[in-house]
Design an enzyme around this catalytic site. Structure first.
Site, PDB file in Angstrom:
ATOM      1  N   ASN A 186       5.457   6.143 -13.130  1.00  0.00           N
ATOM      2  CA  ASN A 186       5.766   8.335 -13.614  1.00  0.00           C
ATOM      3  C   ASN A 186       7.230   7.414 -13.846  1.00  0.00           C
ATOM      4  O   ASN A 186       7.924   7.083 -13.489  1.00  0.00           O
ATOM      5  CB  ASN A 186       5.485   8.271 -12.377  1.00  0.00           C
ATOM      6  CG  ASN A 186       4.116   8.833 -12.043  1.00  0.00           C
ATOM      7  OD1 ASN A 186       3.143   9.233 -13.075  1.00  0.00           O
ATOM      8  ND2 ASN A 186       4.511   8.452 -10.726  1.00  0.00           N
ATOM      9  N   ARG A 224       0.782  -0.877   0.246  1.00  0.00           N
ATOM     10  CA  ARG A 224      -0.011   0.013  -0.243  1.00  0.00           C
ATOM     11  C   ARG A 224       0.958   1.251   0.096  1.00  0.00           C
ATOM     12  O   ARG A 224       1.974   1.202   0.670  1.00  0.00           O
ATOM     13  CB  ARG A 224      -0.960  -0.284   1.165  1.00  0.00           C
ATOM     14  CG  ARG A 224      -1.721  -1.072   1.242  1.00  0.00           C
ATOM     15  CD  ARG A 224      -2.989  -0.598   1.714  1.00  0.00           C
ATOM     16  NE  ARG A 224      -3.988  -2.205   1.533  1.00  0.00           N
ATOM     17  CZ  ARG A 224      -4.739  -2.654   0.836  1.00  0.00           C
ATOM     18  NH1 ARG A 224      -4.793  -1.503  -0.055  1.00  0.00           N
ATOM     19  NH2 ARG A 224      -5.649  -3.886   1.258  1.00  0.00           N
ATOM     20  N   VAL A 258      10.767   8.525  -6.166  1.00  0.00           N
ATOM     21  CA  VAL A 258      11.119   6.667  -6.098  1.00  0.00           C
ATOM     22  C   VAL A 258      11.833   6.268  -7.282  1.00  0.00           C
ATOM     23  O   VAL A 258      11.419   5.651  -7.833  1.00  0.00           O
ATOM     24  CB  VAL A 258      11.308   5.717  -4.418  1.00  0.00           C
ATOM     25  CG1 VAL A 258      11.875   4.338  -4.540  1.00  0.00           C
ATOM     26  CG2 VAL A 258      10.030   6.456  -3.640  1.00  0.00           C
ATOM     27  N   HIS A 279       8.609   1.576 -10.503  1.00  0.00           N
ATOM     28  CA  HIS A 279       6.969   0.699  -9.811  1.00  0.00           C
ATOM     29  C   HIS A 279       6.174   1.302 -10.951  1.00  0.00           C
ATOM     30  O   HIS A 279       5.655   1.912 -11.515  1.00  0.00           O
ATOM     31  CB  HIS A 279       7.449   1.197  -8.082  1.00  0.00           C
ATOM     32  CG  HIS A 279       6.783   2.686  -8.200  1.00  0.00           C
ATOM     33  ND1 HIS A 279       8.229   3.595  -8.956  1.00  0.00           N
ATOM     34  CD2 HIS A 279       6.149   3.511  -7.421  1.00  0.00           C
ATOM     35  CE1 HIS A 279       8.067   4.886  -8.372  1.00  0.00           C
ATOM     36  NE2 HIS A 279       6.637   4.330  -7.561  1.00  0.00           N
ATOM     37  N   ILE A 316       1.867   4.951   1.214  1.00  0.00           N
ATOM     38  CA  ILE A 316       1.660   5.919   2.350  1.00  0.00           C
ATOM     39  C   ILE A 316       1.228   6.605   2.243  1.00  0.00           C
ATOM     40  O   ILE A 316       0.749   7.789   3.065  1.00  0.00           O
ATOM     41  CB  ILE A 316       2.826   5.791   2.848  1.00  0.00           C
ATOM     42  CG1 ILE A 316       4.081   6.427   2.441  1.00  0.00           C
ATOM     43  CG2 ILE A 316       3.590   4.798   3.649  1.00  0.00           C
ATOM     44  CD1 ILE A 316       5.268   6.976   2.443  1.00  0.00           C
TER      45      ILE A 316
END
Length: 118
Positions: free
Chosen positions: A92, A34, A101, A105, A36
């Site tokens: 992204n 999940r 980050v 992902h 944050i």
């Protein structure tokens, strides 16, 4: 080196179990947890266990791992029960696109009307 865990990468640390996360699915090649700071009722990140800075570099270097991330994104949508109403998968790439980050992902977003979410 690409594919190797990076000591300063937040997501590599989650994969290694060094930083806690609310994990919703795991496979040999992916981890889903999940977000944050959710942008929708369902907001789960799906990451490859191998480190690549973004989706394009992951796809170029390890197409199988990229496919695994996409497959797991669909499994997460089904598990979270947003597959019937619609969901979005977002990668992204780069700071100008909002990537914060630099470990490839996918964001799985659902649970509300996403027509205005950009």
């Amino acid at each position: 080196m690409a594919g190797e865990p990076q000591p300063d990468c937040l997501f590599c640390k989650i994969v290694a179990g060094e930083i806690p996360a609310t994990i919703v699915r795991e496979t040999e090649t992916t981890v889903a947890f999940r977000d944050i700071s959710p942008q929708a009722p369902t907001h789960v990140l799906v990451i490859p266990r191998v480190h690549h800075p973004d989706a394009a570099s992951l796809a170029a270097a390890d197409p199988g791992a990229a496919a695994d991330v996409l497959r797991e994104a669909g499994e997460v949508a089904a598990q979270e029960k947003v597959d019937g109403t619609g969901y979005r998968i977002v990668f992204n790439t780069g700071p100008g696109a909002g990537q914060t980050v630099f470990h490839a992902h996918a964001h799985v977003l659902g649970g509300r009307d996403l027509q205005r979410l950009v």
